[in-house]
Design a protein around this motif. Structure first.
Motif, mmCIF file in Angstrom:
data_model
loop_
_atom_site.group_PDB
_atom_site.id
_atom_site.type_symbol
_atom_site.label_atom_id
_atom_site.label_comp_id
_atom_site.label_asym_id
_atom_site.label_seq_id
_atom_site.Cartn_x
_atom_site.Cartn_y
_atom_site.Cartn_z
ATOM 1 N N ASN A 46 36.297 -34.109 51.368
ATOM 2 C CA ASN A 46 37.659 -34.288 50.862
ATOM 3 C C ASN A 46 38.527 -35.095 51.818
ATOM 4 N N LEU A 47 38.022 -35.346 53.040
ATOM 5 C CA LEU A 47 38.759 -36.137 54.026
ATOM 6 C C LEU A 47 38.517 -37.628 53.855
ATOM 7 N N TYR A 48 37.478 -38.001 53.064
ATOM 8 C CA TYR A 48 37.215 -39.412 52.797
ATOM 9 C C TYR A 48 38.364 -39.999 51.964
ATOM 10 N N LEU A 49 38.516 -41.314 52.056
ATOM 11 C CA LEU A 49 39.551 -41.985 51.262
ATOM 12 C C LEU A 49 38.952 -42.436 49.930
ATOM 13 N N TYR A 50 39.269 -41.727 48.846
ATOM 14 C CA TYR A 50 38.821 -42.077 47.504
ATOM 15 C C TYR A 50 39.891 -42.956 46.863
ATOM 16 N N HIS A 51 39.533 -44.189 46.579
ATOM 17 C CA HIS A 51 40.526 -45.182 46.178
ATOM 18 C C HIS A 51 41.123 -44.953 44.794
ATOM 19 N N ASN A 52 40.438 -44.195 43.962
ATOM 20 C CA ASN A 52 40.926 -44.008 42.607
ATOM 21 C C ASN A 52 42.175 -43.123 42.581
ATOM 22 N N PHE A 53 42.053 -41.909 43.163
ATOM 23 C CA PHE A 53 43.191 -40.999 43.233
ATOM 24 C C PHE A 53 43.267 -40.424 44.648
ATOM 25 N N PRO A 54 43.727 -41.216 45.620
ATOM 26 C CA PRO A 54 43.729 -40.737 47.011
ATOM 27 C C PRO A 54 44.826 -39.701 47.250
ATOM 28 N N GLU A 55 44.511 -38.737 48.103
ATOM 29 C CA GLU A 55 45.527 -37.839 48.631
ATOM 30 C C GLU A 55 46.198 -38.529 49.814
ATOM 31 N N TYR A 57 46.951 -37.610 52.779
ATOM 32 C CA TYR A 57 46.376 -37.372 54.103
ATOM 33 C C TYR A 57 45.074 -38.132 54.319
ATOM 34 N N GLN A 58 44.411 -38.571 53.232
ATOM 35 C CA GLN A 58 43.123 -39.243 53.378
ATOM 36 C C GLN A 58 43.240 -40.595 54.074
ATOM 37 N N PHE A 59 44.413 -41.217 54.012
ATOM 38 C CA PHE A 59 44.592 -42.489 54.713
ATOM 39 C C PHE A 59 44.433 -42.302 56.224
ATOM 40 N N LEU A 60 44.748 -41.108 56.719
ATOM 41 C CA LEU A 60 44.553 -40.792 58.137
ATOM 42 C C LEU A 60 43.189 -40.163 58.389
ATOM 43 N N THR A 61 42.843 -39.136 57.613
ATOM 44 C CA THR A 61 41.615 -38.387 57.913
ATOM 45 C C THR A 61 40.353 -39.230 57.766
ATOM 46 N N ALA A 62 40.383 -40.228 56.887
ATOM 47 C CA ALA A 62 39.199 -41.080 56.715
ATOM 48 C C ALA A 62 38.861 -41.853 57.977
ATOM 49 N N THR A 63 39.854 -42.053 58.866
ATOM 50 C CA THR A 63 39.583 -42.790 60.109
ATOM 51 C C THR A 63 38.741 -41.974 61.079
#
Length: 212
Positions: A46-55, A57-63
């Motif tokens: 859930n920390l990955y950045l899913y481009h379709n419907f991103p949360e 926080y994922q913009f940070l956690t995906a790093t």
């Protein structure tokens, strides 16, 4: 490599700072990788950045997430080198701020540009951002320094691209039919550009130092 002479004359150099922050950045990346790929903690995906419907926080956690060990190990190597340079020159807070802003900025641009079924992971955007910052804060208009930067830059780009290529092993479908973005050139370029912007903004801030 951490001792590269990219900048100021010896007499004007700042005293060396105590370096701790970069090790916490590395440990956080390692810890999330172990939880994801060794212990297979379900919530980590859930920390990955899913481009379709991103949360948000994922913009940070995906790093802090990585596709596989080759992807992670190369990024950690360059995070240590360039993160250490930034922390020694500008301090712990500047290191974290640089990592977060360049990583989030790279992911934001990726989300705007890449297909909706893509998934973005990795610290590569932050790596390029820290590389840019570490060069710009120390660089002088000396042809030897410029040549040094060009050689090192070519090496960094080649190795990070190799690591990103290794992530194609996980390019199959993810949650909801998403596909992992194997080589995110947009994130690499965006991270570097955010790094340039950060240095430019910092140089616009007035300083009380007589050397400025």
């Amino acid at each position: 490599m951490a001792q590269l002479e990219l900048g100021k004359p010896e007499e004007r150099r700042k005293p060396q700072r105590r370096v701790n922050g970069i090790f916490w950045v590395i440990l956080l990346n390692l810890g999330i990788y172990v939880a994801d790929h060794v212990f297979q903690v379900r919530g980590i995906k859930n920390l990955y950045l899913y481009h379709n419907f991103p949360e948000w926080y994922q913009f940070l956690t995906a790093t802090f997430c990585h596709a596989n060990w080759n992807h992670l190990s190369s990024n950690l190597f360059f995070l240590y080198i360039f993160g250490k340079l930034v922390e020694e020159e500008e301090g712990n807070f500047a290191l974290w701020l640089s990592y977060i802003l360049t990583g989030v900025g790279a992911n934001l641009v990726s989300w705007l540009v890449l297909p909706r079924n893509a998934v973005s992971v990795g610290a590569s955007g932050a790596v390029f951002g820290l590389f840019t910052i570490s060069v710009l804060v120390k660089m002088s208009w000396d042809w030897r320094k410029i040549l040094e930067v060009l050689i090192l830059g070519q090496f960094v780009i080649e190795k990070v691209m190799d690591a990103a290529q290794a992530s194609t092993a996980l390019s199959g479908p993810f949650r909801g039919g998403h596909a992992l973005q194997s080589i995110n050139h947009i994130a690499h370029l965006s991270g570097a550009l955010v790094g340039v912007l950060l240095v430019w903004l910092l140089r616009k801030v007035p300083s009380d130092s007589p050397d400025q």
